[in-house]
Motif scaffolding. Structure first.
Motif, PDB file in Angstrom:
ATOM      1  N   ILE A 129      -1.009   2.570  -2.861  1.00  0.00           N
ATOM      2  CA  ILE A 129      -0.851   3.777  -2.039  1.00  0.00           C
ATOM      3  C   ILE A 129      -1.727   3.710  -0.797  1.00  0.00           C
TER       4      ILE A 129
ATOM      5  N   THR B  60      -0.285   0.697   1.678  1.00  0.00           N
ATOM      6  CA  THR B  60       1.122   0.650   2.058  1.00  0.00           C
ATOM      7  C   THR B  60       1.484   1.890   2.867  1.00  0.00           C
ATOM      8  N   SER B  61       2.139   1.659   3.991  1.00  0.00           N
ATOM      9  CA  SER B  61       2.541   2.790   4.828  1.00  0.00           C
ATOM     10  C   SER B  61       3.687   3.553   4.169  1.00  0.00           C
ATOM     11  N   ILE B  62       3.828   4.801   4.568  1.00  0.00           N
ATOM     12  CA  ILE B  62       4.893   5.637   4.006  1.00  0.00           C
ATOM     13  C   ILE B  62       6.262   5.080   4.389  1.00  0.00           C
ATOM     14  N   GLU B  63       6.365   4.466   5.561  1.00  0.00           N
ATOM     15  CA  GLU B  63       7.635   3.865   5.991  1.00  0.00           C
ATOM     16  C   GLU B  63       8.006   2.698   5.076  1.00  0.00           C
TER      17      GLU B  63
ATOM     18  N   MET C  41       7.005   2.300   1.945  1.00  0.00           N
ATOM     19  CA  MET C  41       7.369   2.874   0.646  1.00  0.00           C
ATOM     20  C   MET C  41       8.806   3.384   0.675  1.00  0.00           C
ATOM     21  N   HIS C  42       9.192   3.990   1.793  1.00  0.00           N
ATOM     22  CA  HIS C  42      10.556   4.484   1.937  1.00  0.00           C
ATOM     23  C   HIS C  42      11.548   3.326   1.897  1.00  0.00           C
TER      24      HIS C  42
END
Length: 63
Positions: free
Chosen positions: A31, A34-37, A39-40
């Motif tokens: 978490i 890793t960027s939210i993008e 993860m998406h």
């Protein structure tokens, strides 16, 4: 030999806290790094893979 370790209830209870702690640490690290993008993107790839799989049928066992 490894299978005996996995099926032994005493081994499971002794190592379950350590295993859970290592999973929590790995998840926290993921978490944080890793960027939210990203993860998406991972989630979208998993969703598309799941959509492409054929249906899995579960038949009841007749006793």
């Amino acid at each position: 030999m490894q299978e005996d370790k996995l099926n032994n209830p005493e081994t499971k209870t002794n190592n379950s806290a350590d295993d859970e702690k290592s999973h929590i640490e790995a998840a926290s690290k993921f978490i944080q790094e890793t960027s939210i993008e990203k993860m998406h993107e991972i989630a979208e790839a998993a969703r598309l893979k799941k959509l492409m799989e054929p249906p899995k049928w579960v038949y009841p066992i007749d006793d």
